[in-house]
Structures are given as structure tokens and as C-alpha cells.
Design a protein around this motif. Structure first.
Motif, PDB file in Angstrom:
ATOM      1  N   CYS A  58       0.036   5.471   0.333  1.00  0.00           N
ATOM      2  CA  CYS A  58      -0.964   6.522   0.546  1.00  0.00           C
ATOM      3  C   CYS A  58      -0.266   7.877   0.618  1.00  0.00           C
ATOM      4  O   CYS A  58       0.763   8.010   1.290  1.00  0.00           O
ATOM      5  CB  CYS A  58      -1.753   6.285   1.839  1.00  0.00           C
ATOM      6  SG  CYS A  58      -2.796   4.825   1.791  1.00  0.00           S
TER       7      CYS A  58
ATOM      8  N   GLU B 251       0.818  -1.205   0.000  1.00  0.00           N
ATOM      9  CA  GLU B 251       0.000   0.000   0.000  1.00  0.00           C
ATOM     10  C   GLU B 251       0.860   1.267   0.000  1.00  0.00           C
ATOM     11  O   GLU B 251       1.865   1.355   0.693  1.00  0.00           O
ATOM     12  CB  GLU B 251      -0.912   0.024   1.240  1.00  0.00           C
ATOM     13  CG  GLU B 251      -1.846  -1.177   1.346  1.00  0.00           C
ATOM     14  CD  GLU B 251      -2.948  -1.142   0.319  1.00  0.00           C
ATOM     15  OE1 GLU B 251      -3.223  -0.059  -0.214  1.00  0.00           O
ATOM     16  OE2 GLU B 251      -3.527  -2.207   0.037  1.00  0.00           O
TER      17      GLU B 251
ATOM     18  N   TYR C 164      -3.615  -0.585   9.479  1.00  0.00           N
ATOM     19  CA  TYR C 164      -3.209  -1.555   8.458  1.00  0.00           C
ATOM     20  C   TYR C 164      -2.878  -2.909   9.070  1.00  0.00           C
ATOM     21  O   TYR C 164      -3.082  -3.954   8.453  1.00  0.00           O
ATOM     22  CB  TYR C 164      -1.988  -1.035   7.685  1.00  0.00           C
ATOM     23  CG  TYR C 164      -2.362  -0.098   6.565  1.00  0.00           C
ATOM     24  CD1 TYR C 164      -2.848  -0.582   5.364  1.00  0.00           C
ATOM     25  CD2 TYR C 164      -2.238   1.276   6.719  1.00  0.00           C
ATOM     26  CE1 TYR C 164      -3.206   0.276   4.340  1.00  0.00           C
ATOM     27  CE2 TYR C 164      -2.596   2.146   5.710  1.00  0.00           C
ATOM     28  CZ  TYR C 164      -3.070   1.642   4.514  1.00  0.00           C
ATOM     29  OH  TYR C 164      -3.428   2.498   3.502  1.00  0.00           O
TER      30      TYR C 164
END
Length: 663
Positions: free
Chosen positions: A100, A98, A118
């Protein structure tokens, strides 16, 4: 984190960088990295797994704004990485999950909450299989060997530190998992039950804070006083208070694991090089080689004697912790033999015996390093005796001898003398009664760094060789290890009677292969002052207006050599011939191992040629005898198709982008 900023008060653009002074990305586990910048307050913070690892308030950054860039945003790669030999460096090897990006600054609490959201409060596990380098991406690579030892991917340099433990052969190699170039070297690790079929394992020892932050270079291995394998490593440091190269040890973390996949480096170095040049020239101190014999552990460390050329320090110990410097192993006259270079690397010393074990001597190997141009790094050796009391090597002849005539392809040798389980069961305990096997790197440098870049890998192992002393004590016999027989596939041709080379050419004219073994005996007769006969491999039947392709194993009035001048129609490959082995006679026993770009030739068991060939076209895969000004007879010949060491069924080499050479 690097920020490109604009200061509105001064109308200046600048960049500023910040790094985590505490943490390094751990191997084989997930890491959660956070970074934030607040232009209103000048606050900068970095977090590792939810915990702040660096923060500051920099008033000079207050009011500064991020500069909009036309360049793409890169995560896990520098925008302007260091480029060497056309390869972008500073790239991590791993997985990225991931990502972001927020249009606001985060507080430390928010960064921790992000981490917890997470992970759900539990840091995720990562199995090595999820991150292991994938060798299947090279399926069909026309030059990548199929039955030689090699890493799963990218870069390797010299193999080293072999040992045999509980039925398993282990060997390590210099490795960079990030790309096909030399950088931040660590130890790759493969293991096998037969020294042929290798299993890829985790990198064993890696650059480690404090002990070896700059790299882990070539070393050695032996079974230590605790009955377990020990690794002796070259610990690369950036300390200024002692040499940047020192010796440390590593131990298996789980001795019950048959593959010994995890290793732990000791927290401090064991041998540091003095600053006074009393134990070799400063910063020429590497490649420890270690063995045990009759109550004593011996260690060689490659170095140079200040102003007098290369050598090796000898250290001894009874417990592997307390080491005593004993002597320089041997001093070759640098002025008389300048090919021995200013420094030595990869120094090893092995016992070799006649096949009937009635005579034993020692063989000393080195790889000279040069401070002047005009020399090629090669593997040299001497045969002689080792005085265990003085720790001195006494050569039978001071003149160094080339071990391999391939011209700089066979280098970085390492090896071991070991007792097999069968030897031990039969009551053998003497170190010198063991089996002597040598490894080496087969350099792929002749194709150039461009080839490395586009293929994504560089270099591989040469075939392991078992060494014996000739009956007269003057030669080293080298034979591909007997375990290679497990790779034998279909017999493509067998001859047990004498035939002329033309008749044999008719017999083998339709045989095509890029992966085979040939054993043959040939006879030559010539009344001419100059003659050449031999065998072309990777031979192309087509002669076009741009030329043809063939690599010629040549027997001439001057001796034996490998002619690569027509080995490829690629214009970027070095096609320099091998050295010439000055043996001129009427008959030869020959072994040939062909493995795509790898070519190894053994002459009468006492000389070898290791070289590389890179044919451009798909139909350069025939075999063909030739003769000029001489008669050539083939007395016996066997051609065997070789299977793969990693898969029995080999994916055919891909030549779809170039096809076949046409007339």
C-alpha cells in the motif's frame, strides 16, 4: 528507505537513506514493514510489525519534495543493485503480499493500526512449504542433473558437515537462496535414508547478528558429548578486534524431528584466531572439520603457516567446549610443491582401510588457494598415518597427488567415517572401523556465469564415493556408493563375451540417453607409437558444415584423458581437456556415470575424472566407440538407464529452441 528529494531553496536534488538499526527480516515468517516521510516537519519513521524501530526529525528535509521518476517503482529490490558477473544482487528471496502506498504521511499510531488491521491482532503464521524454493521450475532443463545431489534452486558451493544419525544421512552445503551467485552464504541442508534420494530442508544456519553476520561458511559435524549432532561453523564476522573468521557451534532445536530442520547457533564463538599469527595467518582460518575418536574430539581448521604455505590447525577437546591448540597438522614444502598454494581450504583427514580391514591408514585432503596466477584449484591428497599423541600427519610420500583428473571441476571435498546401525549392532565401536564416504562439489563453471544467469542455478554434488585402501597400501580405491543401485532402471545393453568395437557399435547404434551408467572392460592392442581408442558419450551422428558434438573418453599411448574439444557447438563453453592419467596398459576396467551435463569416469577404481559437458543439440545423446592405430575389443559391457533421485520419471530434456543438429 531511500528518498530522492528536491530542495526548492537551493534548487538541488539529492537522496538520503534510512534503515532499521534494530530488526532484521526473520526467516520463514511474515514481517510487516512500514515507512513514512513528512516534508512539512522533516519527520521520518520506520516501523516493524507495527512498532516504531527508527524515527527522527531532520530539519534539513523540511520543505523538500519527492522527485518524480521515470524509472519504475521497485518494492523488494534496489533500483540500482550491485551487478556482479552480469547478475543483479541485493535481492531478497521470499514472498511479497500486500503493498500500500499513501499520498500522506502516517503517524506512529496509524502505522500500528495498519498492522493490526491486516493481522486482526494475531500475527499470521507461514509454513515452510509456502516459501520453500521450487525445483519444479527446472523441469526439462537440458543440463541439470537428475540423480545427483543438488539444492532445490539457485546457488550451491561445497557440500560439507555430513553425519549419520538415527537412520538418516544429513549433509549441508554452501548456499545462496537469492540467486545463482556467491553472496551472504549460509548452510543449505538435505537429508536422506540412502545418500541418494535427498529431501530438501530449511537452510540450517544463516548469517546471525553478533556471531556470524557476514556469512556462515564451510564447517564440520559430529555427534557431541550429549549424544546429539553438533555443527561446527565458520563464523564470518566484521569485528576488527579479532580475525574475521572464527569457529562457533550450532545445535538441533528439536531432537525428535527426524529431519533436524531447525538449528540454533550458540551466542558466542568458541574458537577465535589469535592476532599474532601463532595459529595460522590472520583471516586464513576456516572450514572446521571435526570427529570423535576414543574419548577425544579432534578439530582441523584450514589455514596457512605465515610465509610457508597452507596447513591446518589441530585442536582437541574432551567436552566440545574447551579446546586446546595442539599443532599444525602437516607442512608441505611450498617451494618444492608450489601447486600446494599459499593457503589451504576444506582440509579433512579420514581413515581408510583395505576391504578386508587388515590394514588402516589415513588420507589427508586439501584444496589449495593461490596468490599467483597459473594454477587451478583442485583436490589433492596424501596417504599416511596420523599420530594421535602429537596430532601430526606423517605422509608416506611428501609429493601431493591429484584425487581427480577433471581439471578443477571436483573440489571442496568433505566426508566422514561412520558406524552404521548394523555396525553398532554387531558390536563395532572403533572409529576406524567405520565406513568412509567422501562428498564434493562438481563445479559448473565451464559454462560460464551467463549459463548460471539464464538457467537460474549453479553447481551440484558429485556422486558420493566410498573410499578404501588398496592392498599394497599405496592407492586410494574410490567407488560410487553401493546405494546408487536404487537408481537403476532398464538395462539398455549387456555384453558378456568379447566383441570388436565395430560389432558393439552396431549393437548400440540406436541407444539414446543422457542419463546412464556404463560398466565395461576393454582391451587394447597396438604396435604403433601413437594411438587413441575410447568411447564417445553425448555423441552426435551428424557431421555438419559447422561441426559435430561428442565427448571422448580416450585411452592413448600417453595415458587416459577426457577430450572435450568437440563436446559442444556453443561458443561460450570452456572445452579444455582433462588432465592425463599416465596409465598406459592393455586393459582397463571403466565405470561411467552420465547425468545430463555431469560426466564421471572411474578407471580401475584408482582414478577418477569429473567433468561437465554442454551439448547444444538434442540429438547429441548417442554412444559410440572409436579406434585409431589400435585394435579395441570390448570384453564386457553393461549400459543401465538411470532413474531420477527426486522423481522416477524424468522430464525429457528440452531442446525445442535449437532442435537437432542437421547435416
Amino acid at each position: 528507505m531511500q528518498l530522492n528529494l528536491h530542495n526548492p531553496e537551493t534548487d538541488e536534488d539529492f537522496f538520503v537513506g534510512f534503515y532499521d538499526p534494530i530488526n532484521a527480516l526473520e526467516l520463514y515468517t511474515w514481517s510487516f514493514i512500514s515507512a513514512t516521510f513528512d516534508s512539512k516537519t522533516g519527520y521520518v519513521a520506520l516501523a516493524f510489525n507495527g512498532k516504531i524501530s527508527y524515527e527522527t526529525i531532520n530539519e534539513d528535509l523540511i520543505g523538500c519534495t519527492l522527485i518524480r521518476s521515470d524509472e519504475p517503482l521497485l518494492i523488494g529490490k534496489y533500483n540500482n543493485p550491485m551487478v556482479e558477473f552480469g547478475v543483479s544482487r541485493q535481492l531478497p528471496s521470499g514472498l511479497l503480499d500486500e503493498v500500500c502506498i499513501y499520498n500522506k504521511s502516517l503517524t506512529p499510531k496509524q502505522m500500528q493500526e495498519e498492522y493490526l488491521s491486516y493481522t486482526n491482532g494475531k500475527h499470521p503464521n507461514l509454513d515452510f512449504s509456502q516459501i520453500a524454493l521450487d525445483s519444479s521450475v527446472y523441469e526439462g532443463d537440458r543440463y541439470r542433473p537428475q540423480y545427483h545431489g543438488l539444492p532445490p534452486a539457485v546457488w550451491m558451493n561445497e557440500p560439507h558437515s555430513p553425519f549419520y544419525y538415527k537412520g538418516m544421512y544429513h549433509v549441508f552445503y554452501q548456499h545462496n537462496p537469492s540467486g545463482p551467485y556467491w553472496s551472504q552464504i549460509r548452510w543449505g541442508h538435505i537429508a536422506s535414508t540412502d545418500m541418494i534420494h535427498w529431501k530438501y530442508l530449511k537452510d540450517a544456519v544463516v548469517p546471525t547478528k553478533g556471531v556470524c553476520p557476514e556469512g556462515v561458511w564451510t564447517g564440520g559435524a559430529c555427534i557431541g558429548p550429549d549424544g546429539q549432532p553438533w555443527l561446527a561453523i565458520t563464523a564470518g564476522t566484521n569485528k576488527s578486534t579479532w580475525s574475521g573468521q572464527n569457529i562457533a557451534f550450532a545445535h538441533p532445536k528439536d531432537i525428535s524431528d527426524p529431519y533436524l530442520q531447525d538449528w540454533v547457533i550458540e551466542k558466542k564463538v568458541s574458537i577465535t584466531q589469535p592476532n599474532d599469527n601463532s595459529q595460522g595467518e590472520r583471516d586464513q582460518f576456516r572450514d572446521p572439520y571435526i570427529w570423535y575418536d576414543d574419548g577425544t574430539y579432534y578439530m582441523l581448521v584450514s589455514t596457512s603457516i605465515p610465509g610457508a604455505g597452507g596447513s591446518a590447525n589441530v585442536y582437541t577437546s574432551t567436552n566440545m567446549h574447551d579446546w586446546t591448540f595442539r599443532n599444525y597438522l602437516y607442512q608441505c614444502d611450498y617451494n618444492l610443491y608450489p601447486e600446494q598454494g599459499a593457503h589451504w581450504e576444506c582440509v579433512i583427514l579420514l581413515p581408510i582401510s583395505t576391504k578386508d580391514k587388515t590394514k588402516t591408514k589415513y588420507i589427508l585432503f586439501d584444496c589449495p588457494q593461490y596468490t599467483v596466477d597459473g594454477y587451478v584449484v583442485d583436490c589433492y591428497y596424501w596417504i599416511g598415518d596420523f599420530d594421535k599423541n602429537s596430532c601430526k600427519f606423517i605422509p608416506d610420500n611428501d609429493k601431493p597427488r591429484l584425487f581427480d583428473m577433471g581439471r578443477g571441476i571436483y573440489t571442496g571435498q568433505n566426508g566422514y567415517c561412520f558406524l552404521t546401525d548394523e555396525d553398532k549392532a554387531s558390536g563395532k565401536t572403533n572409529y576406524e572401523d567405520g565406513r568412509t564416504v567422501i562428498y564434493a562439489i562438481a563445479q559448473g563453471k565451464d559454462a560460464g556465469t551467463n549459463q548460471n544467469y539464464y538457467s537460474g542455478w549453479a553447481h551440484n554434488f558429485a556422486i558420493p564415493l566410498e573410499l578404501f585402501l588398496s592392498d599394497d597400501g599405496n592407492e586410494v580405491i574410490r567407488e560410487p556408493i553401493k546405494e546408487i543401485e536404487s537408481l537403476y532402471g532398464e538395462t539398455l545393453y549387456e555384453l558378456n563375451e568379447t566383441k570388436s568395437f565395430n560389432d558393439v557399435n552396431n549393437d548400440i547404434s540406436n541407444i539414446r540417453s543422457d542419463s546412464f551408467r556404463i560398466d565395461m572392460n576393454i582391451s587394447i592392442n597396438s604396435n604403433n607409437e601413437k594411438y587413441q581408442v575410447g568411447l564417445d558419450v553425448r555423441y552426435n551422428k551428424v557431421v555438419s558444415n559447422i561441426g559435430t558434438e561428442k565427448t571422448s573418453i580416450t585411452f592413448s599411448n600417453d595415458g587416459v584423458f577426457i577430450n572435450r574439444l568437440q563436446s559442444t557447438l556453443h561458443d561460450y563453453v570452456n572445452k579444455q581437456p582433462s588432465y592425463t592419467y599416465q596409465s598406459v596398459k592393455n586393459d582397463y576396467d571403466v565405470i561411467i556415470l552420465m547425468d545430463r551435463s555431469m560426466l564421471e569416469v572411474y578407471i580401475d577404481d584408482v582414478m577418477s575424472f569429473t567433468t561437465r559437458v554442454y551439448p547444444k543439440y538434442g540429438n547429441s545423446d548417442y554412444i559410440h566407440f572409436f579406434s585409431e592405430n589400435a585394435s579395441l575389443n570390448i570384453n564386457s559391457m553393461k549400459i543401465i538407464q538411470m532413474k531420477g533421485a527426486y522423481n522416477d520419471n524424468i522430464t525429457p530434456a528440452y531442446y525445442g529452441n535449437v532442435g537437432d543438429l542437421e547435416a
